[in-house]
Design an enzyme around this catalytic site. Structure first.
Site, PDB file in Angstrom:
ATOM      1  N   PRO B 177       0.804  -1.232   0.000  1.00  0.00           N
ATOM      2  CA  PRO B 177       0.000   0.000   0.000  1.00  0.00           C
ATOM      3  C   PRO B 177       0.834   1.279   0.000  1.00  0.00           C
ATOM      4  O   PRO B 177       0.838   2.049   0.968  1.00  0.00           O
ATOM      5  CB  PRO B 177      -0.813  -0.132   1.290  1.00  0.00           C
ATOM      6  CG  PRO B 177       0.072  -0.931   2.191  1.00  0.00           C
ATOM      7  CD  PRO B 177       0.859  -1.866   1.318  1.00  0.00           C
ATOM      8  N   CYS B 178       1.493   1.567  -1.116  1.00  0.00           N
ATOM      9  CA  CYS B 178       2.305   2.781  -1.208  1.00  0.00           C
ATOM     10  C   CYS B 178       1.417   4.028  -1.189  1.00  0.00           C
ATOM     11  O   CYS B 178       1.911   5.128  -0.963  1.00  0.00           O
ATOM     12  CB  CYS B 178       3.190   2.744  -2.451  1.00  0.00           C
ATOM     13  SG  CYS B 178       2.284   2.526  -3.980  1.00  0.00           S
ATOM     14  N   HIS B 179       0.111   3.825  -1.402  1.00  0.00           N
ATOM     15  CA  HIS B 179      -0.798   4.985  -1.331  1.00  0.00           C
ATOM     16  C   HIS B 179      -0.928   5.507   0.101  1.00  0.00           C
ATOM     17  O   HIS B 179      -1.452   6.591   0.314  1.00  0.00           O
ATOM     18  CB  HIS B 179      -2.186   4.608  -1.889  1.00  0.00           C
ATOM     19  CG  HIS B 179      -2.830   3.456  -1.188  1.00  0.00           C
ATOM     20  ND1 HIS B 179      -2.576   2.139  -1.527  1.00  0.00           N
ATOM     21  CD2 HIS B 179      -3.712   3.409  -0.146  1.00  0.00           C
ATOM     22  CE1 HIS B 179      -3.294   1.332  -0.736  1.00  0.00           C
ATOM     23  NE2 HIS B 179      -3.974   2.084   0.111  1.00  0.00           N
TER      24      HIS B 179
END
Lengths: 175, 208
Positions: B177-179
């Site tokens: 989850p780089c968001h």
């Protein structure tokens, strides 16, 4: 990863580009019921060898060559089976699946127009090299040199086989 | 002689046209082939296209696990070409092989799933990117961290920009989850799939 692999398209795109002509080639060569097995064998073999292929290869000629070898194998296997091969030539009601198991009398007069299935039946009855020469040249659209390379004979021999094949087919092909 | 020639031409035309029997069955044969290629290990990468609220996604898996998840604004081909070059050209569309990641993504998009349980193939990540992305994977659903914090936890407190680059090149977004990594000032920062999608994912996780 070898440098040759750099510009090869993803295998799926190669399959998308060539599956229809390989399928047609195999249906013509071995018939609809055996085409499926040959198709699977052809592309599995192609997939296994794919990364080792030089990137500038003629992919169409390459895959048709593999398909040709698989078709030859299928014809050989069929000849080894105890049941007689499908006899479709000459029977006026041939070209239908039902006619296959019950070949009609071979002496019947040739119909005015040869049904599609019967032309291909006649192609399948050709001697192996003649059949290959016709299919690689017309359905595969390969040059004489490419067809010869696929068959593994000289260009001269491939031309001669093609000539012989057309002569034979014209005896049954009466449009 | 005239008719002989035209007969020959008709015959050649019929031969070029090919048999009509079994026409169109090549599509079915090709999809059977894909399943067999995966089963027999002849393919190195299986991929599938799936619909999502964020547009079409490409999922690609190797024997080790999910290797790539991509937004496809330009269609699948640029992604497929990069995979062919960087992993293997033995790449085939076999949707059935990606059923598990597809199922988990559907659950995630409907808000039912907060964590992914998938085997991942990290070969498209540099050693530094692996550290950054493994720190990122530990950020809980619905919360957020900062580029600086991620860089520090990845053992590279000065590598703020490098961490940003590693996140931007995340080969498996959403699942990793780089968001959830934002600017310290509260700004969104960047996102490989575009800021619209980053905002959408953050809102999904806040239950909005």
């Amino acid at each position: 990863m070898s440098t040759a692999a750099v510009s090869l398209p993803p295998f799926q795109r190669f399959l998308d580009a060539h599956r229809a002509e390989v399928w047609r080639f195999l249906v013509a060569s071995v018939g609809p019921s055996e085409a499926d097995d040959c198709f699977q064998e052809t592309f599995i073999a192609a997939l296994r060898a794919y990364p080792r292929l030089p990137a500038d290869s003629n992919l169409r000629a390459w895959v048709l060559t593999i398909a040709h070898h698989k078709a030859v194998d299928a014809h050989r296997a069929r000849r080894r089976r105890p049941l007689p091969s499908e006899a479709v030539e000459g029977s006026p009601d041939a070209g239908h699946a039902t006619a296959r198991s019950n070949p009609g009398p071979p002496h019947a007069a040739a119909p005015a127009e040869l049904p599609d299935g019967e032309l291909w039946g006649a192609v399948r009855e050709l001697p192996p090299r003649q059949r290959a020469a016709v299919l690689l040249r017309y359905l595969g659209d390969l040059s004489h040199a490419e067809a010869a390379a696929a068959i593994g004979c000289s260009e001269e021999a491939a031309r001669r086989s093609l000539h012989e094949a057309l002569k034979r087919l014209r005896e049954v092909w009466r449009p | 002689m005239e008719t002989m020639t035209s007969d020959l031409r008709d015959l050649e035309r019929a031969l070029r046209r090919g048999p009509t029997q079994g026409a169109g069955d090549d599509r079915r044969a090709a999809s059977e082939l894909a399943q067999r290629a995966v089963r027999e290990g002849a393919a190195d990468i299986a991929y599938a296209m799936i619909d999502s609220p964020l547009g079409a996604l490409l999922l690609a898996g190797t024997r080790r696990g999910l290797v790539k998840l991509a937004y496809t604004p330009q269609g699948p081909d640029p992604v497929l070409q990069a995979l062919a070059r960087r992993v293997s050209p033995r790449l085939i569309e076999a949707p059935g092989s990606l059923d598990e990641p597809r199922r988990q993504l559907e659950q995630y998009f409907s808000g039912e799933r907060h964590e992914f349980e998938l085997a991942l193939d990290r070969r498209l990540m540099s050693p530094f990117a692996r550290r950054v992305l493994s720190v990122t994977a530990a950020i809980p659903y619905g919360s957020a961290s900062t580029y600086l914090d991620v860089a520090r936890r990845a053992g590279s407190p000065r590598g703020y920009r490098a961490a940003g680059n590693a996140l931007g090149a995340n080969p498996i977004p959403i699942v990793i989850p780089c968001h959830r990594v934002l600017h310290r000032t509260g700004g969104l920062g960047g996102y490989g799939g575009g800021l619209e999608r980053k905002r959408w994912l953050l809102e999904l996780e806040r239950g909005e």
